[in-house]
Design a protein around this motif. Structure first.
Motif, mmCIF file in Angstrom:
data_model
loop_
_atom_site.group_PDB
_atom_site.id
_atom_site.type_symbol
_atom_site.label_atom_id
_atom_site.label_comp_id
_atom_site.label_asym_id
_atom_site.label_seq_id
_atom_site.Cartn_x
_atom_site.Cartn_y
_atom_site.Cartn_z
ATOM 1 N N LYS A 42 0.921 -1.104 -0.073
ATOM 2 C CA LYS A 42 -0.152 0.121 0.100
ATOM 3 C C LYS A 42 0.810 1.235 0.070
ATOM 4 C CE LYS A 42 -4.489 -0.822 0.182
ATOM 5 N NZ LYS A 42 -5.283 -0.373 -0.650
ATOM 6 N N ASP A 43 2.119 1.288 0.397
ATOM 7 C CA ASP A 43 2.786 2.314 0.823
ATOM 8 C C ASP A 43 3.459 2.750 -0.553
ATOM 9 O OD1 ASP A 43 6.060 3.188 1.477
ATOM 10 O OD2 ASP A 43 4.383 4.059 2.361
ATOM 11 N N GLN A 44 3.300 1.845 -1.578
ATOM 12 C CA GLN A 44 3.882 2.241 -2.948
ATOM 13 C C GLN A 44 3.167 3.620 -3.483
ATOM 14 O OE1 GLN A 44 3.141 -1.230 -5.408
ATOM 15 N NE2 GLN A 44 4.640 -2.530 -4.509
ATOM 16 N N LYS A 45 2.014 3.578 -3.227
ATOM 17 C CA LYS A 45 1.172 4.833 -3.695
ATOM 18 C C LYS A 45 1.280 6.035 -2.778
ATOM 19 C CE LYS A 45 -0.256 3.506 -7.927
ATOM 20 N NZ LYS A 45 -0.594 2.243 -7.903
ATOM 21 N N LYS A 46 1.678 5.769 -1.600
ATOM 22 C CA LYS A 46 1.942 6.575 -0.555
ATOM 23 C C LYS A 46 0.476 7.040 0.013
ATOM 24 C CE LYS A 46 6.014 6.843 -0.455
ATOM 25 N NZ LYS A 46 6.801 5.905 0.789
ATOM 26 N N VAL A 47 -0.495 6.181 -0.335
ATOM 27 C CA VAL A 47 -1.853 6.418 0.198
ATOM 28 C C VAL A 47 -2.126 5.940 1.716
ATOM 29 C CG1 VAL A 47 -4.160 6.194 0.125
ATOM 30 C CG2 VAL A 47 -2.792 6.790 -1.888
ATOM 31 N N PRO A 48 -2.433 6.677 2.795
ATOM 32 C CA PRO A 48 -2.270 5.944 4.052
ATOM 33 C C PRO A 48 -3.429 4.861 4.155
ATOM 34 C CG PRO A 48 -2.978 8.291 4.176
ATOM 35 C CD PRO A 48 -2.939 7.971 2.636
ATOM 36 N N VAL A 49 -2.951 3.868 5.149
ATOM 37 C CA VAL A 49 -3.661 2.768 5.419
ATOM 38 C C VAL A 49 -4.772 2.902 6.341
ATOM 39 C CG1 VAL A 49 -3.588 0.270 6.255
ATOM 40 C CG2 VAL A 49 -2.123 1.164 4.443
ATOM 41 N N ARG A 50 -5.868 2.544 6.175
ATOM 42 C CA ARG A 50 -6.955 2.500 7.100
ATOM 43 C C ARG A 50 -7.166 1.404 8.082
ATOM 44 N NH1 ARG A 50 -11.753 5.692 4.805
ATOM 45 N NH2 ARG A 50 -12.736 3.828 5.059
ATOM 46 N N ARG A 51 -7.634 1.756 9.357
ATOM 47 C CA ARG A 51 -7.589 0.420 10.104
ATOM 48 C C ARG A 51 -8.748 -0.470 9.835
ATOM 49 N NH1 ARG A 51 -8.800 1.018 16.568
ATOM 50 N NH2 ARG A 51 -10.863 1.563 15.876
ATOM 51 N N ALA A 52 -9.809 0.251 9.281
ATOM 52 C CA ALA A 52 -10.919 -0.507 8.964
ATOM 53 C C ALA A 52 -10.709 -1.366 7.642
ATOM 54 C CB ALA A 52 -12.036 0.401 8.602
ATOM 55 N N ASP A 53 -9.855 -1.022 6.772
ATOM 56 C CA ASP A 53 -9.519 -1.827 5.748
ATOM 57 C C ASP A 53 -8.412 -3.003 6.419
ATOM 58 O OD1 ASP A 53 -8.862 0.854 3.376
ATOM 59 O OD2 ASP A 53 -10.709 -0.205 3.687
ATOM 60 N N LEU A 54 -7.703 -2.699 6.966
ATOM 61 C CA LEU A 54 -6.790 -3.635 7.451
ATOM 62 C C LEU A 54 -7.423 -4.849 8.172
ATOM 63 C CD1 LEU A 54 -3.508 -3.710 7.735
ATOM 64 C CD2 LEU A 54 -3.593 -2.582 9.935
ATOM 65 N N VAL A 55 -8.329 -4.345 9.064
ATOM 66 C CA VAL A 55 -8.897 -5.497 9.830
ATOM 67 C C VAL A 55 -9.735 -6.331 8.600
ATOM 68 C CG1 VAL A 55 -10.878 -5.950 11.426
ATOM 69 C CG2 VAL A 55 -8.965 -4.206 12.050
ATOM 70 N N LYS A 56 -10.511 -5.673 7.770
ATOM 71 C CA LYS A 56 -11.440 -6.200 7.044
ATOM 72 C C LYS A 56 -10.463 -7.313 6.035
ATOM 73 C CE LYS A 56 -14.501 -5.195 3.114
ATOM 74 N NZ LYS A 56 -14.770 -4.122 2.492
ATOM 75 N N HIS A 57 -9.557 -6.659 5.478
ATOM 76 C CA HIS A 57 -8.908 -7.601 4.545
ATOM 77 C C HIS A 57 -7.748 -8.390 5.053
ATOM 78 C CE1 HIS A 57 -10.975 -5.388 1.467
ATOM 79 N NE2 HIS A 57 -10.430 -4.188 1.582
ATOM 80 N N VAL A 58 -7.177 -8.137 6.011
ATOM 81 C CA VAL A 58 -5.892 -8.837 6.468
ATOM 82 C C VAL A 58 -6.252 -9.602 7.772
ATOM 83 C CG1 VAL A 58 -3.400 -8.944 6.735
ATOM 84 C CG2 VAL A 58 -4.444 -7.179 5.143
ATOM 85 N N VAL A 59 -6.361 -8.668 8.833
ATOM 86 C CA VAL A 59 -6.497 -9.168 10.309
ATOM 87 C C VAL A 59 -7.772 -10.384 10.367
ATOM 88 C CG1 VAL A 59 -6.686 -8.439 12.617
ATOM 89 C CG2 VAL A 59 -5.559 -6.973 10.984
#
Lengths: 252, 336
Positions: free
Chosen positions: A53-70
Motif C-alpha cells: 500500500k505504501d507504494q502509492k503513499k496512500v495512508p492505510v485505514r484500520r478498517a481496511d486492515l481489519v477487513k482484508h488482512v487481520v
C-alpha cells in the motif's frame, strides 16, 4: 466466505466504528488460543499489506486492515500492530505512524535520519518531490497557511501553469489538489465566504511527519543567501518541530 | 397601515418577520423619502460588500488602508439603519470584512525578514539552471519566459537537492507487481458460460487444425520417448559404466540436432525418468532412473540448472571428447 464489494466510505466507517479496540486482558486471552507461528504469520501478512500500500503513499485505514488482512485475529489486533511496528523498525528501518488517531490511519516513514547532503550517487529523483517542496516551502514561509492563488502564481513563474498540461507533471491542478491531498502531504481547504470559491493550502499530516522544516529553512537560506536564523520565528518553529519528531514514537 | 406603505417595496418571503423585527419603526413619519432612503442604504451596503470581495488583493495589501475606509463607510451607513433588512446586509458586510481582517492579521506574521514568493521563484529558477537569453525572445511556447527557458532536467535537479528534506519510506516493489486489497471475485460463473459457446466454436474450426496441434505435441513426446529408449539401451549395454552427458547429447554432424537433443533430454530430467550427476572428474553424466526409484526421486531434493551451448562450445566438445558418432540417431524425416 462472504465478500462484499468495497463501497464508499460509509460501509468501512461503520465497520471501523464496530471495531472496538480489545482490552489488554482480551488480547492476552486471544494470544493463549493461538500458536506463535500463527501470530507471526498474521503479522507478516499485515507487514506485506502495508509495504504494498505504501507504494502509492496512500495512508492505510484500520478498517481496511481489519477487513482484508487481520480478519479473525481482530481480538489480538493491538499485539499484531505492536509486532509489525517493531519489525518495521528493526528489519526495514521504517516507522509505522498513526497520523490520524480519530480515523485510525497509518503511514510508513523512514526511521533513518535523512542524509545531510544529496547522495553522491547519481540516482534519478522523483520530480514531484521538487514540486511538493515548492508548495510546502512557500506555505511554511508564509506562516503555515497560504491562499491558493499565491501557490498558483509562484508555480506559474516556475513555468508550471495549473491551467495547462505540463511536460513533467501533466494535470498539475489534479496532482496538487487531489493526489498530494490524498497522500496527506497537503490540505486543500475552502475559505468560507469567498465569492468565487477560494481555497487555502496547509501542510498535511504526512508532511508534518516526513518533512523537515529545519532542512527546508536551510535550503531557503542558501537560495536567498541569508542565514536561516534571520527568519526568527520560522527558525524557532523549525527547531521545535525537529526535536519533537526525534522523540516521538510510533503508536500502538 | 404599515402594510400599504410597504407596497412599493417588493414583497419578500419573510416580510412579516421584517415587520415584527423592525427596530425603531415608529420613526418613519416621512414615508416616501424613507423607502427611497432604505433602498439607498441597502444599495450602498451591497456596493461595499462587492468592493471587499472584488478587490481582495488590494484590501489585503499592507500598503493600503482600504479595509479601514470600508469599515468607516459602513459605520456611517449604520447610523441610518432602521430595519432588519439593512441590518442583515450590515452583518453580511461585517462577516466578509472580518475574514479579510483575519487574513491581514496573519500577514503580519512574518517578523524579521519577510518572504516574497516572487523573489523565491527567481532564486529557484537560477538554481534549476535557467538559461537566460540575452535578447529576450525565448519563444512563444514558454509562458512569460521573456528571459530564457528551463533545461529538461530542471525539476530533477531540484528534487535531488530537496530529497534530504523528506523522510520518505522507500517504496517496496515485488518483481511480479502489486495486488488488490480484495481477493479476486470467484470466477466459476464466467467459466461455465464460456464452455457452451466454445464447444460450438470447435465444431466450426476445420478438423485439420486440430490434428496439427496434436501432431506437434505428439512429435515432442515421441522424441522424448525415443531418447529415453536410447538412454536405456545404452545403459543396459554396460550398467556400471557411466554415460557422459556430452557424449550422449552431442551430434557431431549437426549443431541444431544437438540443441534438440538437449531440449528433449531435459524433459526426461524434469519428469524424473533420468538423472544427471557429476562423476569423479566433475563431468556431467546421465543415467536412467530405475523403475522403482521414480517415486522416491520426486520427493528427494531436485535441483534446477540452465544449460547453454554455442556453436563454438559444440565444436570444443566434439574435439575434447572425440565424439565421432551421435548416440541419438536423427529421427526419420517425415516425422518432423
Amino acid at each position: 466466505m462472504q465478500r462484499q464489494p468495497s463501497s464508499s466510505g460509509t460501509q468501512e466507517d461503520n465497520e471501523d466504528s464496530m471495531f472496538t479496540q480489545p482490552s489488554t486482558s482480551q488480547v492476552q486471552r486471544g494470544l493463549e488460543k493461538l500458536t506463535p507461528a500463527q501470530v507471526d504469520q498474521k503479522t507478516s501478512e499485515v507487514i506485506q499489506y502495508f509495504l504494498v500500500k505504501d507504494q502509492k503513499k496512500v495512508p492505510v485505514r484500520r478498517a481496511d486492515l481489519v477487513k482484508h488482512v487481520v480478519k479473525d485475529y481482530r481480538n489480538i489486533y493491538p499485539e499484531i500492530i505492536k509486532r509489525a511496528a517493531r519489525t518495521f523498525e528493526q528489519v526495514f528501518g521504517l516507522k509505522l505512524v498513526e497520523i490520524d488517531p480519530k480515523n485510525h490511519t497509518y503511514i510508513l516513514i523512514n526511521n533513518l535520519e535523512a542524509a545531510d547532503k544529496p547522495s553522491p550517487v547519481e540516482c534519478p529523483a522523483n520530480p514531484k518531490l521538487g514540486l511538493l517542496f515548492v508548495i510546502l516551502g512557500v506555505t511554511f514561509m508564509k506562516g503555515g497557511v497560504v491562499r491558493e492563488n499565491v501557490i498558483w502564481n509562484t508555480l506559474k513563474k516556475l513555468r508550471v501553469d495549473s491551467g495547462e498540461k505540463h511536460d513533467e507533471f501533466g494535470d498539475v491542478k489534479r496532482l496538487v489538489t487531489e493526489e498530494f491531498v490524498r497522500q496527506r502531504y497537503l490540505e486543500y481547504v475552502r475559505i468560507p465566504h469567498t465569492e468565487p470559491m477560494e481555497h487555502e493550502f496547509r501542510w498535511g499530516q504526512r508532511a508534518d511527519m516526513e518533512v523537515s522544516k529545519a532542512k527546508i529553512l536551510e535550503f531557503m537560506g542558501q537560495l536567498h543567501e541569508q542565514e536561516p536564523q534571520s527568519w526568527t520565528q520560522l527558525y524557532r518553529e523549525a527547531q521545535a518541530s525537529s526535536s519533537s519528531s526525534n522523540s516521538s514514537s510510533s503508536q500502538r | 397601515m404599515r402594510k400599504s406603505r410597504r407596497n412599493e417595496e417588493a414583497p419578500r418571503q419573510n416580510g412579516s418577520a421584517d415587520f415584527e423585527a423592525s427596530p425603531v419603526g415608529l420613526q418613519d413619519g416621512h414615508d416616501d423619502n424613507d423607502t427611497g432612503r432604505r433602498r439607498e442604504i441597502r444599495s450602498k451596503y451591497r456596493d461595499l460588500i462587492n468592493t471587499v470581495q472584488q478587490n481582495r488583493e488590494d484590501m489585503l495589501s499592507p500598503s493600503t488602508d482600504k479595509l479601514t475606509e470600508v469599515l468607516e463607510e459602513a459605520n456611517k451607513l449604520f447610523k441610518d439603519v432602521r430595519r432588519a433588512r439593512e441590518a442583515a446586509l450590515d452583518a453580511q458586510l461585517l462577516v466578509v470584512a472580518t475574514d479579510l481582517g483575519k487574513e491581514k492579521a496573519s500577514q503580519l506574521f512574518s517578523e524579521g525578514s519577510a518572504f516574497d514568493p516572487t523573489a523565491f521563484a527567481e532564486h529557484l529558477l537560477s538554481f534549476m539552471g535557467l538559461n537566460r537569453l540575452e535578447d529576450g525572445d525565448g519563444g512563444p511556447q514558454n509562458a512569460g519566459a521573456a528571459d530564457g527557458y528551463l533545461p529538461r532536467d530542471a525539476w530533477h535537479r531540484l528534487s535531488r537537492r530537496v530529497e534530504c528534506c523528506f523522510r520518505t519510506a522507500p517504496s517496496f516493489h515485488y518483481m511480479m507487481g502489486s495486488f488488490h486489497a480484495e481477493p479476486p471475485a470467484p470466477k466459476q460463473r464466467t467459466e461455465r458460460q464460456r464452455k457452451a459457446p466454445s464447444k460450438e466454436a470447435k465444431r466450426i474450426m476445420p478438423t485439420q487444425l486440430k490434428k496439427m496441434e496434436e501432431s506437434h505435441q505428439e512429435a515432442t513426446e515421441k522424441e522424448v520417448e525415443r531418447i529415453l529408449g536410447y538412454l536405456k539401451t545404452y545403459h543396459q549395454d554396460d550398467p556400471t559404466s557411466p554415460i557422459s552427458y556430452y557424449e550422449f547429447v552431442v551430434d557431431p554432424n549437426s549443431f541444431a540436432r544437438t540443441v534438440e537433443n538437449i531440449f528433449h533430454t531435459s524433459f526426461l530430467i524434469r519428469d524424473g525418468l533420468a538423472r544427471m550427476y557429476l562423476d569423479s572428474d566433475k563431468l556431467p553424466c546421465i543415467a536412467p532412473v530405475e523403475e522403482g526409484d521414480i517415486e522416491a526421486a520426486s520427493s528427494s531434493s531436485r535441483k534446477q540448472c540452465i544449460i547453454s551451448i554455442s556453436p563454438k562450445i559444440w565444436k570444443e566438445l566434439i574435439d575434447t571428447f572425440e565424439i565421432k558418432d551421435s548416440i541419438i540417431q536423427p529421427p526419420e524425416p517425415h516425422n518432423e
